[in-house]
Design a protein around this motif. Structure first.
Motif, PDB file in Angstrom:
ATOM      1  N   PHE A 198     -60.394 -23.378  46.256  1.00  5.96           N
ATOM      2  CA  PHE A 198     -61.642 -24.036  46.641  1.00  5.96           C
ATOM      3  C   PHE A 198     -62.823 -23.078  46.698  1.00  5.96           C
ATOM      4  O   PHE A 198     -63.965 -23.511  46.822  1.00  5.96           O
ATOM      5  CB  PHE A 198     -61.474 -24.692  48.022  1.00  5.96           C
ATOM      6  CG  PHE A 198     -60.265 -25.570  48.131  1.00  5.96           C
ATOM      7  CD1 PHE A 198     -60.137 -26.720  47.366  1.00  5.96           C
ATOM      8  CD2 PHE A 198     -59.230 -25.237  48.997  1.00  5.96           C
ATOM      9  CE1 PHE A 198     -59.014 -27.526  47.456  1.00  5.96           C
ATOM     10  CE2 PHE A 198     -58.104 -26.036  49.104  1.00  5.96           C
ATOM     11  CZ  PHE A 198     -57.984 -27.179  48.330  1.00  5.96           C
ATOM     12  N   LEU A 202     -65.838 -24.266  43.029  1.00  6.29           N
ATOM     13  CA  LEU A 202     -66.169 -25.358  43.944  1.00  6.29           C
ATOM     14  C   LEU A 202     -67.055 -24.906  45.092  1.00  6.29           C
ATOM     15  O   LEU A 202     -67.623 -25.731  45.807  1.00  6.29           O
ATOM     16  CB  LEU A 202     -64.898 -26.005  44.491  1.00  6.29           C
ATOM     17  CG  LEU A 202     -63.980 -26.678  43.461  1.00  6.29           C
ATOM     18  CD1 LEU A 202     -62.881 -27.450  44.153  1.00  6.29           C
ATOM     19  CD2 LEU A 202     -64.767 -27.590  42.534  1.00  6.29           C
ATOM     20  N   SER A 208     -57.319 -21.845  49.527  1.00  9.36           N
ATOM     21  CA  SER A 208     -56.582 -22.437  48.421  1.00  9.36           C
ATOM     22  C   SER A 208     -55.498 -23.317  49.006  1.00  9.36           C
ATOM     23  O   SER A 208     -55.227 -23.278  50.213  1.00  9.36           O
ATOM     24  CB  SER A 208     -55.951 -21.353  47.535  1.00  9.36           C
ATOM     25  OG  SER A 208     -56.931 -20.593  46.861  1.00  9.36           O
ATOM     26  N   ALA A 241     -63.766 -27.254  52.090  1.00  9.47           N
ATOM     27  CA  ALA A 241     -63.003 -27.580  50.883  1.00  9.47           C
ATOM     28  C   ALA A 241     -63.068 -29.075  50.580  1.00  9.47           C
ATOM     29  O   ALA A 241     -63.172 -29.478  49.410  1.00  9.47           O
ATOM     30  CB  ALA A 241     -61.554 -27.130  51.052  1.00  9.47           C
ATOM     31  N   LEU A 245     -64.553 -30.728  47.135  1.00 11.01           N
ATOM     32  CA  LEU A 245     -63.842 -31.687  46.285  1.00 11.01           C
ATOM     33  C   LEU A 245     -64.660 -32.953  46.061  1.00 11.01           C
ATOM     34  O   LEU A 245     -64.613 -33.561  44.989  1.00 11.01           O
ATOM     35  CB  LEU A 245     -62.496 -32.045  46.912  1.00 11.01           C
ATOM     36  CG  LEU A 245     -61.435 -30.938  46.929  1.00 11.01           C
ATOM     37  CD1 LEU A 245     -60.222 -31.376  47.738  1.00 11.01           C
ATOM     38  CD2 LEU A 245     -61.006 -30.558  45.512  1.00 11.01           C
TER      39      LEU A 245
END
Length: 337
Positions: A198, A202, A208, A241, A245
């Motif tokens: 992430f 991103l 992660s 995160a 996303l």
């Protein structure tokens, strides 16, 4: 103004991401009481069609956990010689899991099914037992190149017919997915475990996740504890995160476009002898030894532009969330001069 193209890990949370982080509902994740961590783990597992996920501090940790739970000591792991697990994880495969790595040549860091087949050891006590294949997507040292789904399917068929596991080092898998348009749930069909990051394209500050079956993640949770990766009120990081996303996947295409512009500009320079094809957000240049990569890096740095050496005569530039069109214009202006 500093233009930092050393890596896509240099990004900082956006204002909207920070607001979302500090509004997160948190608890003690070691006790299984952090709702934001639980939400992230469910969300990313569902994206890839896997049963469960585990949030970890880094992609190195998720890869190392995957090696640990998919192998036994004295096993062998097939990977490309460019792979992150070989080049950039401090010899962790040997130290943490007591396995050997079979490094294979391939097209810009990508393996084929036939290469996997050729490197499976016979059932002979003189050889380590081949147990796992690791693919990296996108390939960092391959200039951000990626696998297409048909190649992954073919490798999966080879691994399954030979009783091997298949792990995906998906540190930049979202860069691959936005470029191919493929569905991440398809990946879940072919990999036993998947690592996603992430904190690269991103733009999350840390983290992660490793994805797999419920049983695999149960084992992974125990290994994470031994590795020192169990965190307490980590919901603030998990929230970043989640925001990434939800908001930062599609925009990765912008990074890819800017990377191609950079490559085109450098292609006009006499001191550049080769440019690796730019498929996503990584630009790798080979510099004429007579000019010198260190000299070029120094000249760029003196103008506020940061890149990294990436081999004897190579340098790497990586576009990312914090590299804007205005910065691209500034870089183009510097190169023109």
């Amino acid at each position: 103004m500093t233009i930092d193209l050393r890596s896509d890990t240099v990004t900082r949370p956006t204002a909207a991401m920070k607001a979302y982080m500090f509004d997160a509902d948190i608890g003690d994740d070691v006790f299984g009481e952090d709702p934001s961590v639980a939400m992230l783990e469910r969300k990313v597992a569902q994206m890839f069609g896997k049963e469960a996920a585990l949030f970890c501090p880094s992609g190195t940790m998720t890869n190392q956990i995957a090696l640990r739970i998919n192998t036994q000591p004295q096993d062998e792991v097939i990977c490309h010689r460019f792979s992150h697990i070989y080049n950039y994880e401090g010899g962790g495969a040997a130290y943490n899991s007591m396995v050997s790595l079979r490094m294979v040549e391939g097209n810009r860091g990508r393996l084929s099914a036939s290469q996997v087949m050729e490197n499976i050891n016979p059932d002979d006590i003189h050889f380590p037992q081949t147990k796992l294949v690791v693919l990296e997507n996108t390939v960092n040292k391959g200039g951000g190149c990626y696998y297409d789904l048909e190649a992954i399917k073919s490798i999966h068929e080879t691994t399954k017919s030979n009783g091997l596991g298949l792990h995906l080092d998906g540190a930049r898998v979202f860069n691959a997915l936005v470029e191919t348009g493929e569905n991440p749930r398809e990946y879940g069909k072919y990999f036993d475990t998947i690592s996603v990051c992430f904190s690269k394209g991103l733009g999350a500050p840390v983290g992660s996740a490793i994805l797999g079956t419920s049983e695999a993640i149960r084992q992974a949770r125990r290994v994470r504890k031994v590795f020192g990766g169990a965190m307490r009120q980590s919901g603030y990081l998990a929230a970043a995160a989640i925001f990434a996303l939800d908001h930062h996947i599609d925009r990765l295409k912008e990074d890819h476009v800017r990377a191609k512009v950079i490559a085109n500009m450098f292609s006009e320079k006499s001191y550049v002898t080769n440019i690796m094809p730019v498929d996503t957000n990584i630009v790798i240049l080979s510099i004429d030894p007579a000019y010198g990569s260190e000299r070029l890096l120094g000249e760029l740095k003196s103008r506020g532009i940061l890149a990294v050496p990436f081999g004897k005569d190579d340098i790497r530039l990586v576009t990312h969330l914090d590299f804007t069109d205005d910065m691209l214009d500034s870089l183009v202006s510097v190169l023109k001069k």
